[in-house]
Design an enzyme around this catalytic site. Structure first.
Site, PDB file in Angstrom:
ATOM      1  N   ARG A  97       0.843  -1.156  -0.024  1.00 48.27           N
ATOM      2  CA  ARG A  97       0.031  -0.072   0.131  1.00 48.27           C
ATOM      3  C   ARG A  97       0.930   1.245  -0.018  1.00 48.27           C
ATOM      4  O   ARG A  97       0.414   2.289  -0.577  1.00 48.27           O
ATOM      5  CB  ARG A  97      -0.840  -0.165   1.204  1.00 48.27           C
ATOM      6  CG  ARG A  97      -1.790   1.050   1.320  1.00 48.27           C
ATOM      7  CD  ARG A  97      -2.802   0.927   2.697  1.00 48.27           C
ATOM      8  NE  ARG A  97      -4.021  -0.054   2.400  1.00 48.27           N
ATOM      9  CZ  ARG A  97      -4.015  -1.177   3.182  1.00 48.27           C
ATOM     10  NH1 ARG A  97      -3.000  -1.445   4.115  1.00 48.27           N
ATOM     11  NH2 ARG A  97      -4.666  -1.998   2.995  1.00 48.27           N
ATOM     12  N   TYR A  98       2.044   1.510   0.744  1.00 46.98           N
ATOM     13  CA  TYR A  98       2.961   2.695   0.811  1.00 46.98           C
ATOM     14  C   TYR A  98       4.158   2.225   0.014  1.00 46.98           C
ATOM     15  O   TYR A  98       4.711   0.937   0.089  1.00 46.98           O
ATOM     16  CB  TYR A  98       3.276   2.612   2.426  1.00 46.98           C
ATOM     17  CG  TYR A  98       1.979   2.958   3.040  1.00 46.98           C
ATOM     18  CD1 TYR A  98       1.119   4.143   3.052  1.00 46.98           C
ATOM     19  CD2 TYR A  98       1.472   2.062   3.799  1.00 46.98           C
ATOM     20  CE1 TYR A  98      -0.018   4.384   3.707  1.00 46.98           C
ATOM     21  CE2 TYR A  98       0.259   2.265   4.647  1.00 46.98           C
ATOM     22  CZ  TYR A  98      -0.509   3.444   4.603  1.00 46.98           C
ATOM     23  OH  TYR A  98      -1.574   3.713   5.288  1.00 46.98           O
ATOM     24  N   ARG A 101       7.561   0.069   1.977  1.00 45.63           N
ATOM     25  CA  ARG A 101       7.108  -1.144   2.715  1.00 45.63           C
ATOM     26  C   ARG A 101       5.928  -2.164   2.373  1.00 45.63           C
ATOM     27  O   ARG A 101       4.974  -1.526   1.680  1.00 45.63           O
ATOM     28  CB  ARG A 101       6.796  -0.756   4.368  1.00 45.63           C
ATOM     29  CG  ARG A 101       5.552   0.140   4.647  1.00 45.63           C
ATOM     30  CD  ARG A 101       5.529   0.890   5.725  1.00 45.63           C
ATOM     31  NE  ARG A 101       4.608   1.803   6.391  1.00 45.63           N
ATOM     32  CZ  ARG A 101       4.601   2.988   5.583  1.00 45.63           C
ATOM     33  NH1 ARG A 101       5.433   3.495   4.895  1.00 45.63           N
ATOM     34  NH2 ARG A 101       3.577   3.681   5.949  1.00 45.63           N
ATOM     35  N   CYS A 110      -3.190 -18.485  14.053  1.00 48.40           N
ATOM     36  CA  CYS A 110      -2.857 -17.646  15.091  1.00 48.40           C
ATOM     37  C   CYS A 110      -3.092 -18.636  16.498  1.00 48.40           C
ATOM     38  O   CYS A 110      -3.433 -19.424  16.359  1.00 48.40           O
ATOM     39  CB  CYS A 110      -3.831 -16.493  15.320  1.00 48.40           C
ATOM     40  SG  CYS A 110      -3.834 -15.110  14.238  1.00 48.40           S
ATOM     41  N   CYS A 114      -8.850 -13.656  18.377  1.00 48.00           N
ATOM     42  CA  CYS A 114      -9.636 -12.577  18.636  1.00 48.00           C
ATOM     43  C   CYS A 114     -10.663 -11.965  18.020  1.00 48.00           C
ATOM     44  O   CYS A 114     -11.039 -12.007  16.772  1.00 48.00           O
ATOM     45  CB  CYS A 114      -8.375 -11.120  18.657  1.00 48.00           C
ATOM     46  SG  CYS A 114      -6.892 -11.337  19.106  1.00 48.00           S
ATOM     47  N   CYS A 117     -11.180  -9.299  15.141  1.00 50.10           N
ATOM     48  CA  CYS A 117     -10.212  -9.669  13.981  1.00 50.10           C
ATOM     49  C   CYS A 117     -10.765  -8.822  12.943  1.00 50.10           C
ATOM     50  O   CYS A 117     -11.594  -9.275  12.328  1.00 50.10           O
ATOM     51  CB  CYS A 117      -9.887 -11.255  13.725  1.00 50.10           C
ATOM     52  SG  CYS A 117      -8.581 -11.046  12.587  1.00 50.10           S
ATOM     53  N   ARG A 119      -9.199  -9.089  10.024  1.00 51.53           N
ATOM     54  CA  ARG A 119      -8.821 -10.210   9.025  1.00 51.53           C
ATOM     55  C   ARG A 119      -9.716 -11.538   9.040  1.00 51.53           C
ATOM     56  O   ARG A 119      -9.231 -12.385   8.370  1.00 51.53           O
ATOM     57  CB  ARG A 119      -7.232 -10.326   8.437  1.00 51.53           C
ATOM     58  CG  ARG A 119      -7.060 -10.408   7.366  1.00 51.53           C
ATOM     59  CD  ARG A 119      -5.340 -10.286   7.265  1.00 51.53           C
ATOM     60  NE  ARG A 119      -4.799  -8.875   6.766  1.00 51.53           N
ATOM     61  CZ  ARG A 119      -3.793  -8.508   7.430  1.00 51.53           C
ATOM     62  NH1 ARG A 119      -3.230  -8.893   8.494  1.00 51.53           N
ATOM     63  NH2 ARG A 119      -3.311  -7.061   7.075  1.00 51.53           N
ATOM     64  N   ASP A 279     -11.595  -1.672  13.058  1.00 50.44           N
ATOM     65  CA  ASP A 279     -12.118  -1.507  11.599  1.00 50.44           C
ATOM     66  C   ASP A 279     -13.394  -2.090  11.373  1.00 50.44           C
ATOM     67  O   ASP A 279     -13.947  -2.810  12.309  1.00 50.44           O
ATOM     68  CB  ASP A 279     -11.171  -2.468  10.825  1.00 50.44           C
ATOM     69  CG  ASP A 279      -9.760  -1.771  10.879  1.00 50.44           C
ATOM     70  OD1 ASP A 279      -9.278  -0.601  10.337  1.00 50.44           O
ATOM     71  OD2 ASP A 279      -8.705  -2.494  11.250  1.00 50.44           O
ATOM     72  N   ASP A 316      -7.645   3.095   9.988  1.00 53.32           N
ATOM     73  CA  ASP A 316      -7.245   2.728   8.538  1.00 53.32           C
ATOM     74  C   ASP A 316      -8.484   2.971   7.845  1.00 53.32           C
ATOM     75  O   ASP A 316      -9.542   2.210   8.053  1.00 53.32           O
ATOM     76  CB  ASP A 316      -7.036   1.178   8.631  1.00 53.32           C
ATOM     77  CG  ASP A 316      -5.983   0.777   7.628  1.00 53.32           C
ATOM     78  OD1 ASP A 316      -5.877   1.210   6.734  1.00 53.32           O
ATOM     79  OD2 ASP A 316      -5.235  -0.301   8.027  1.00 53.32           O
ATOM     80  N   LYS A 323      -3.641   4.722   6.317  1.00 57.65           N
ATOM     81  CA  LYS A 323      -3.973   5.204   7.811  1.00 57.65           C
ATOM     82  C   LYS A 323      -3.747   6.484   7.966  1.00 57.65           C
ATOM     83  O   LYS A 323      -2.962   7.455   7.289  1.00 57.65           O
ATOM     84  CB  LYS A 323      -2.740   4.538   8.537  1.00 57.65           C
ATOM     85  CG  LYS A 323      -2.974   3.087   8.906  1.00 57.65           C
ATOM     86  CD  LYS A 323      -1.764   2.599   9.684  1.00 57.65           C
ATOM     87  CE  LYS A 323      -2.058   0.987  10.111  1.00 57.65           C
ATOM     88  NZ  LYS A 323      -1.606   0.153   8.787  1.00 57.65           N
TER      89      LYS A 323
END
Length: 355
Positions: A97-98, A101, A110, A114, A117, A119, A279, A316, A323
């Protein structure tokens, strides 16, 4: 070898089924059919380390890890892919996206799942994990783009990979001369601290890159003795640790709880980095407080606690628009729960409704 077995054994002790949760009186038996639908959408793994605390009615831990029928409530504003990962995916496993990075999603597994989450549409499903060919393509992509200065390992949780798999990954990344920084986003320091072994430390130190760990911790309850020891092992070996948290309803949404989390982090040599507004992932509305309240809460910290303790408050922007650091100037409140943001990627004005 014993240390590897220890963390794998601890991982296997996590609760992964509704029957065991019911046996511990952690779910309502009358909701079993609905909770099966929840589990079909997003898997369960409750860390064994927190089990006694959860059974003793620690709501800050229970709400994060115990599935709820609230996860079946979808709002029109909620999205399958709330931060637009897929929009910025040039090859499988990479989000770019940037300019300087990339995210490299090495696994979608995982050590705990959570319930908030973002994602969740991919996490916990091993079918989404990279094949050998996908992995080679992702590495090739990083090698071919000399602007990539930092790789952020995420997923899923990269530290659920075995030492052998991580060693293979690091050996490949070591060879990329323009890559200088590897950042690892992980829940492991709090939910599976036995994974932070000396062997893992040695692997990290042997990468010839600058290594940073962004530890995801949301509640002071997660700073167990084992967690503190794991963080100490990282820091004493020269691996800096950052704190990433999400502002979550009934978990860290009061000044007292948030200050306690941030101060405890700094006391354990962790620098608070980002605190995220949740999100717009499907089925997560019960974790959100009004954005206006969240802005006021974060703003109230300034002047009350050390600047060392204060993270940047981040949104985000939905749809992959980047972000932003949230303050009353960057997040303009409109009417009907709508907010106006400016994309850091192209300067466009984005209007978002938070239900």
């Amino acid at each position: 070898m014993n240390m590897e077995n220890n963390w794998a054994r601890d991982l296997s002790k996590g609760i992964i089924d509704l029957e065991t949760l019911n046996k511990h009186d952690l779910i309502d038996i009358n909701q079993l059919d609905q909770l099966k639908l929840v589990k079909d959408n997003f898997d369960i793994r409750v860390p064994n380390l927190f089990l006694n605390e959860i059974k003793n009615n620690n709501k800050e831990l229970a709400k994060q890890f115990i599935p709820s029928t609230n996860e079946l409530l979808f709002f029109p504003e909620e999205l399958e892919d709330p931060i637009g990962d897929e929009r910025w995916t040039p090859v499988k496993g990479i989000t770019h996206r940037y300019p300087d990075r990339v995210l490299l999603k090495v696994t979608y597994m995982c050590a705990s799942y959570c319930r908030f989450c973002f994602r969740r549409y991919k996490v916990s499903n091993s079918e989404n994990n990279l094949t050998h060919e996908n992995f080679e393509e992702a590495i090739k992509y990083i090698k071919s783009n000399s602007n990539i200065w930092e790789v952020i390992l995420t997923g899923g949780d990269p530290l659920t990979l075995t030492d052998k798999a991580l060693n293979n990954l690091f050996e490949q990344l070591k060879e990329i001369s323009h890559l200088k920084v590897i950042r690892i986003h992980s829940r492991i320091p709090s939910v599976l601290p036995s994974r932070i072994t000396q062997n893992l430390i040695d692997l990290l130190k042997n990468t010839n890159k600058s290594i940073w760990i962004a530890a995801h911790i949301n509640s002071v309850s997660e700073f167990t003795k084992e967690c503190k020891n794991a963080i100490s092992l990282l820091v004493q070996n020269g691996i800096p640790v950052l704190l990433q948290s999400v502002i979550l309803k009934d978990i860290n949404d009061t000044e007292e709880k948030l200050v306690s989390l941030l101060k405890t982090a700094v006391e354990n040599n962790i620098k608070p980095y980002y605190i995220h507004y949740p999100d717009l992932a499907k089925g997560t509305e019960h974790f959100r407080i009004p954005l206006k309240q969240a802005i006021h809460l974060l703003k109230s910290l300034r002047g009350k606690i050390s600047g060392l303790c204060i993270p940047e408050f981040i949104i985000d922007i939905p749809g992959g628009n980047g972000k932003i650091v949230v303050n009353p100037n960057t997040a303009i409140e409109l009417e009907n729960n709508q907010w106006k943001f400016e994309s850091p990627l192209n300067g466009s004005q984005i209007i978002v409704k938070y239900p």
